[in-house]
Design a protein around this motif. Structure first.
Motif, short mmCIF file in Angstrom:
data_model
loop_
_atom_site.label_atom_id
_atom_site.label_comp_id
_atom_site.label_asym_id
_atom_site.label_seq_id
_atom_site.Cartn_x
_atom_site.Cartn_y
_atom_site.Cartn_z
N ARG A 72 -3.04 -4.22 -1.46
CA ARG A 72 -3.07 -2.85 -0.69
C ARG A 72 -2.39 -1.58 -1.54
O ARG A 72 -3.13 -0.55 -1.22
CB ARG A 72 -1.97 -3.31 0.40
CG ARG A 72 -2.26 -4.28 1.50
CD ARG A 72 -1.41 -4.30 2.65
NE ARG A 72 -1.61 -5.52 3.56
CZ ARG A 72 -1.16 -6.59 3.56
NH1 ARG A 72 -0.36 -6.64 2.70
NH2 ARG A 72 -1.59 -7.57 4.47
N ARG A 73 -1.79 -1.85 -2.46
CA ARG A 73 -1.11 -0.89 -3.24
C ARG A 73 -2.07 -0.20 -4.02
O ARG A 73 -2.23 0.92 -4.33
CB ARG A 73 0.15 -1.58 -4.13
CG ARG A 73 1.10 -0.39 -4.83
CD ARG A 73 2.30 -0.85 -5.45
NE ARG A 73 1.89 -2.03 -6.30
CZ ARG A 73 2.36 -3.53 -5.90
NH1 ARG A 73 3.20 -3.44 -4.65
NH2 ARG A 73 2.24 -4.42 -6.66
N ASN A 74 -3.19 -1.07 -4.66
CA ASN A 74 -3.95 -0.53 -5.81
C ASN A 74 -5.36 -1.47 -5.87
O ASN A 74 -5.32 -2.15 -6.62
CB ASN A 74 -3.47 -0.24 -7.07
CG ASN A 74 -4.33 0.30 -7.83
OD1 ASN A 74 -5.56 0.48 -7.87
ND2 ASN A 74 -3.66 0.88 -9.08
N PRO A 75 -5.84 -1.28 -4.72
CA PRO A 75 -7.30 -2.03 -4.51
C PRO A 75 -7.95 -2.11 -5.59
O PRO A 75 -8.60 -3.21 -6.08
CB PRO A 75 -7.78 -1.89 -2.97
CG PRO A 75 -7.07 -0.49 -2.76
CD PRO A 75 -5.82 -0.45 -3.43
N ARG A 76 -8.35 -0.96 -6.39
CA ARG A 76 -9.34 -0.86 -7.40
C ARG A 76 -8.60 -1.66 -8.50
O ARG A 76 -9.42 -2.50 -9.05
CB ARG A 76 -9.36 0.64 -7.72
CG ARG A 76 -10.07 0.99 -8.81
CD ARG A 76 -10.50 2.53 -9.24
NE ARG A 76 -11.08 3.19 -8.75
CZ ARG A 76 -12.53 3.30 -9.15
NH1 ARG A 76 -12.94 2.74 -10.01
NH2 ARG A 76 -13.33 3.97 -8.52
N LEU A 77 -7.48 -1.48 -8.95
CA LEU A 77 -7.02 -2.18 -10.29
C LEU A 77 -7.04 -3.91 -9.75
O LEU A 77 -7.69 -4.54 -10.85
CB LEU A 77 -5.42 -1.82 -10.30
CG LEU A 77 -4.76 -2.72 -11.08
CD1 LEU A 77 -5.08 -2.18 -12.71
CD2 LEU A 77 -3.23 -2.66 -10.94
#
Ligand code: BV8
Length: 263
Positions: A72-77
């Motif tokens: 949720r915080r950084n879906p791309r990462l």
């Protein structure tokens, strides 16, 4: 009974190093349960969870990336971490440990192979009855409706979007803080309670609830075999401790089991 692998040359796996009572136990078992962890894939070049992450991921721990919160915080990462692992796994080949477990499945009346691994290498090796406790990195699901998504439009979005509902796509794995698939869990614990012999191979015996499986077997009076180069919390309780890499120890065990005539 301990086999010590000095890291260079494993002692010749002769009758002295593969315990004869273990060979007999395998030959007479009606149902063997095997729990595998990341160590079984190590010799295929797939890093274990406890190994240091390499390169870009060196500054993250798996526990920080393999959670819904991280996604949720950084879906791309998180998506890109799994893409990196997917590519790694796609280039990996099953190793002699995976192949020895395929052979074991063929020669014992019943084998339940329970894996924590998400790399799909047991199935690629030819194991048929595989219980995937933590899912598979080879499958993709929608984060919102959790349905498997086989294909999606390449819109340049990272992560890509679900063609049905537009939700973000994610790997079909069980993240820390998520429940395991109930059917897989039930099958695994039933096998641990009902089998005649329980193998724990290549796992640090840390991640729950999988780490409780060998202890469930012990509580049911089932003898446990541990195969691992290192000690784990299970080691003091195992009937047999074969200290060495699974890719050497399991084939040696199978050679002894099959060389003295059929089961
Ligand atoms: C849950 C998919 C309900 C993702 C993974 C009870 C007590 C304490 C904590 C908990 C508990 N219940 C729940 C928790 C929290 C958490 C947990 O266990 N945390 C740990 C860190 C303490 N568990 C969960 O969140 C689980 N969910 O229980 O839901 C719930 C929900 C909320 C709160 C409470 C309960 C979900 C756990 C699943 C996580 N997902 N994978 C992904 O892969 O990206 S787990 C991940 O770790 C991999 O699947 C991996 O397989 C697994 C376990 O690690 P190992 O396989 O053992 O690998 P590891 O690197 O640790 O060790 C490798 C071993 O191989 C070593 O021993 C090494 O010596 C050995 N080795 C090396 N080379 C070789 C070798 N062995 C043989 N041959 C070699 N050549």
């Amino acid at each position: 009974m301990r086999i010590i692998d000095d890291g260079d040359t494993l002692p010749a796996m002769d009758a002295l190093t593969i315990p004869t009572d273990l060979v007999s136990a395998v030959k007479t078992a009606r149902h063997i349960a095997v729990l595998t962890g990341a160590g079984v894939s190590a010799e295929s070049g797939v890093p274990t969870f406890r190994d240091a992450q390499t390169g870009l991921w060196a500054r993250y721990s798996p526990e920080e990336l393999a959670t819904p919160q991280a996604f949720r915080r950084n879906p791309r990462l998180v998506w890109e971490w799994y893409e990196w692992r997917r590519r790694l796994v796609a280039q990996a080949q099953p190793n002699p440990a995976h192949l020895a477990l395929v052979q074991l499945e063929q020669i014992v009346p019943r084998l339940t192979l329970i894996t924590q691994n998400v790399d799909g290498l047991h199935r690629r090796a030819g194991s048929r009855n595989v219980v995937e406790l933590h899912g598979s990195i080879t499958r993709t699901i929608c984060f919102d409706d959790r349905q498997v998504v086989e294909s999606w439009a390449d819109t340049g979005d990272v992560p890509p979007r679900c063609p049905r509902c537009g939700g973000l796509l994610r790997p079909d794995v069980v993240w820390f803080g998520e429940s395991l698939p109930p059917d897989a869990l039930q099958t695994a614990f039933a096998a641990a309670e009902q089998c005649d012999l329980f193998f724990s191979v290549g796992t640090s015996t840390v991640v729950q609830p999988a780490a409780s499986l060998p202890f469930t077997a012990l509580q049911a009076g089932v003898p446990v075999v541990e195969i691992n180069p290192q000690e784990t919390p299970l080691t003091p309780y195992a009937r047999w401790t074969l200290t060495g890499p699974a890719g050497k120890v399991l084939p040696a065990l199978l050679r002894h089991v099959t060389s003295e005539g059929k089961i």
